[in-house]
Write a protein that holds these residues in place. Structure first.
Motif, PDB file in Angstrom:
ATOM      1  N   ASP A  49     -16.687  24.758  14.083  1.00  0.00           N
ATOM      2  CA  ASP A  49     -17.974  24.555  13.427  1.00  0.00           C
ATOM      3  C   ASP A  49     -17.988  23.181  12.748  1.00  0.00           C
ATOM      4  O   ASP A  49     -16.944  22.532  12.615  1.00  0.00           O
ATOM      5  N   ALA A  50     -19.151  22.750  12.306  1.00  0.00           N
ATOM      6  CA  ALA A  50     -19.311  21.402  11.757  1.00  0.00           C
ATOM      7  C   ALA A  50     -18.448  21.156  10.523  1.00  0.00           C
ATOM      8  O   ALA A  50     -17.828  20.093  10.391  1.00  0.00           O
ATOM      9  N   ASP A  51     -18.380  22.121   9.608  1.00  0.00           N
ATOM     10  CA  ASP A  51     -17.581  21.916   8.394  1.00  0.00           C
ATOM     11  C   ASP A  51     -16.088  21.877   8.705  1.00  0.00           C
ATOM     12  O   ASP A  51     -15.344  21.073   8.139  1.00  0.00           O
ATOM     13  N   SER A  52     -15.631  22.751   9.606  1.00  0.00           N
ATOM     14  CA  SER A  52     -14.219  22.717  10.009  1.00  0.00           C
ATOM     15  C   SER A  52     -13.903  21.420  10.744  1.00  0.00           C
ATOM     16  O   SER A  52     -12.810  20.866  10.605  1.00  0.00           O
ATOM     17  N   GLU A  54     -15.247  18.476  10.187  1.00  0.00           N
ATOM     18  CA  GLU A  54     -15.087  17.434   9.176  1.00  0.00           C
ATOM     19  C   GLU A  54     -13.706  17.510   8.535  1.00  0.00           C
ATOM     20  O   GLU A  54     -13.040  16.499   8.327  1.00  0.00           O
ATOM     21  N   LEU A  55     -13.258  18.725   8.244  1.00  0.00           N
ATOM     22  CA  LEU A  55     -11.929  18.940   7.673  1.00  0.00           C
ATOM     23  C   LEU A  55     -10.851  18.422   8.627  1.00  0.00           C
ATOM     24  O   LEU A  55      -9.964  17.657   8.222  1.00  0.00           O
ATOM     25  N   ILE A 180     -14.289  25.408   1.677  1.00  0.00           N
ATOM     26  CA  ILE A 180     -15.065  24.955   2.835  1.00  0.00           C
ATOM     27  C   ILE A 180     -15.223  26.158   3.757  1.00  0.00           C
ATOM     28  O   ILE A 180     -14.272  26.565   4.421  1.00  0.00           O
ATOM     29  N   GLY A 182     -16.052  28.244   6.986  1.00  0.00           N
ATOM     30  CA  GLY A 182     -16.049  27.906   8.395  1.00  0.00           C
ATOM     31  C   GLY A 182     -16.202  29.142   9.249  1.00  0.00           C
ATOM     32  O   GLY A 182     -16.166  30.266   8.740  1.00  0.00           O
ATOM     33  N   THR A 186     -11.919  30.380   6.367  1.00  0.00           N
ATOM     34  CA  THR A 186     -12.403  29.752   5.148  1.00  0.00           C
ATOM     35  C   THR A 186     -11.293  28.822   4.677  1.00  0.00           C
ATOM     36  O   THR A 186     -10.145  29.249   4.518  1.00  0.00           O
ATOM     37  N   HIS A 187     -11.624  27.572   4.480  1.00  0.00           N
ATOM     38  CA  HIS A 187     -10.625  26.569   4.132  1.00  0.00           C
ATOM     39  C   HIS A 187     -10.591  26.379   2.620  1.00  0.00           C
ATOM     40  O   HIS A 187     -11.624  26.130   1.994  1.00  0.00           O
TER      41      HIS A 187
END
Length: 195
Positions: A49-52, A54-55, A180, A182, A186-187
């Motif tokens: 996913d987009a947030d993962s 970026e991480l 974050i 995901g 969940t990060h």
């Protein structure tokens, strides 16, 4: 400034692998999205996913050295001397392989403190990532870890290899997490408190 952090994917009940080193229940999030994140090794590409994404891009961009133990090194055959995240690897082991020259980008050392010091030298102004549960626990006990990162997967494994076990200097206190959310994980990123 170089930051030393640990990062592992972990089940809700605290395991980073099953009792036989299996990770199938944990690593599904690396393929659970629509955003492609290539690594430095062609056959390892993430779809998250987009947030993962970026991480993961941050980890790829900021990784200067990776520290692991001999067990993980052997399981992965030393990533053929090129870890997917890109940086050189420092392996903590009491017995370096006889054919250690097969891995010219890999450094072998026999204690955690020396491994972190060497990894920081290699990393320069980038980060050092500890990617081994036993080494992470020892480094935390020695006060060498700045942050603990967890990609928390919604599965209960019941048994396996714990992220942190047998901490000699516990309790270790952490700051409130950066969270974050995901898909499939969940990060969580916790700064280690120094008080």
């Amino acid at each position: 400034m170089t930051k030393v952090h640990t990062h592992m994917t972990m089940s809700l009940d605290g395991f980073i692998a099953d009792p036989n080193d299996g990770i199938d229940e944990l690593f599904g999030w690396y393929g659970a999205g629509e955003v492609t994140v290539p690594t430095t090794v062609e056959q390892f590409t993430f779809s998250v996913d987009a947030d993962s994404a970026e991480l993961l891009r941050g980890y790829l961009a900021n990784s200067g050295a990776l520290v692991c133990g001999r067990r993980l090194f052997d399981i992965t055959n030393g990533w053929d001397d090129h870890h997917p995240m890109g940086p050189p690897v420092v392996v903590v082991t009491h017995h370096a392989p006889e054919d250690a020259d097969r891995w010219p980008r890999t450094t072998f050392t026999d204690d955690v403190t020396t491994a972190i010091e060497r990894a920081k030298e290699i990393a320069g102004d980038k980060d050092v990532t500890i990617a081994s549960a036993a080494i992470a626990a020892q480094a935390l006990d020695l006060g060498l870890v700045d942050e603990v990162h967890v990609s928390l997967v919604p599965v209960l494994m019941g048994e396996g290899i714990p992220y942190f076990a047998h901490l000699g200097a516990a309790p270790h206190r952490l700051e409130d997490p950066v969270v974050i959310p995901g898909t499939g994980a969940t990060h969580l990123q916790y700064a280690v408190r120094r008080d």
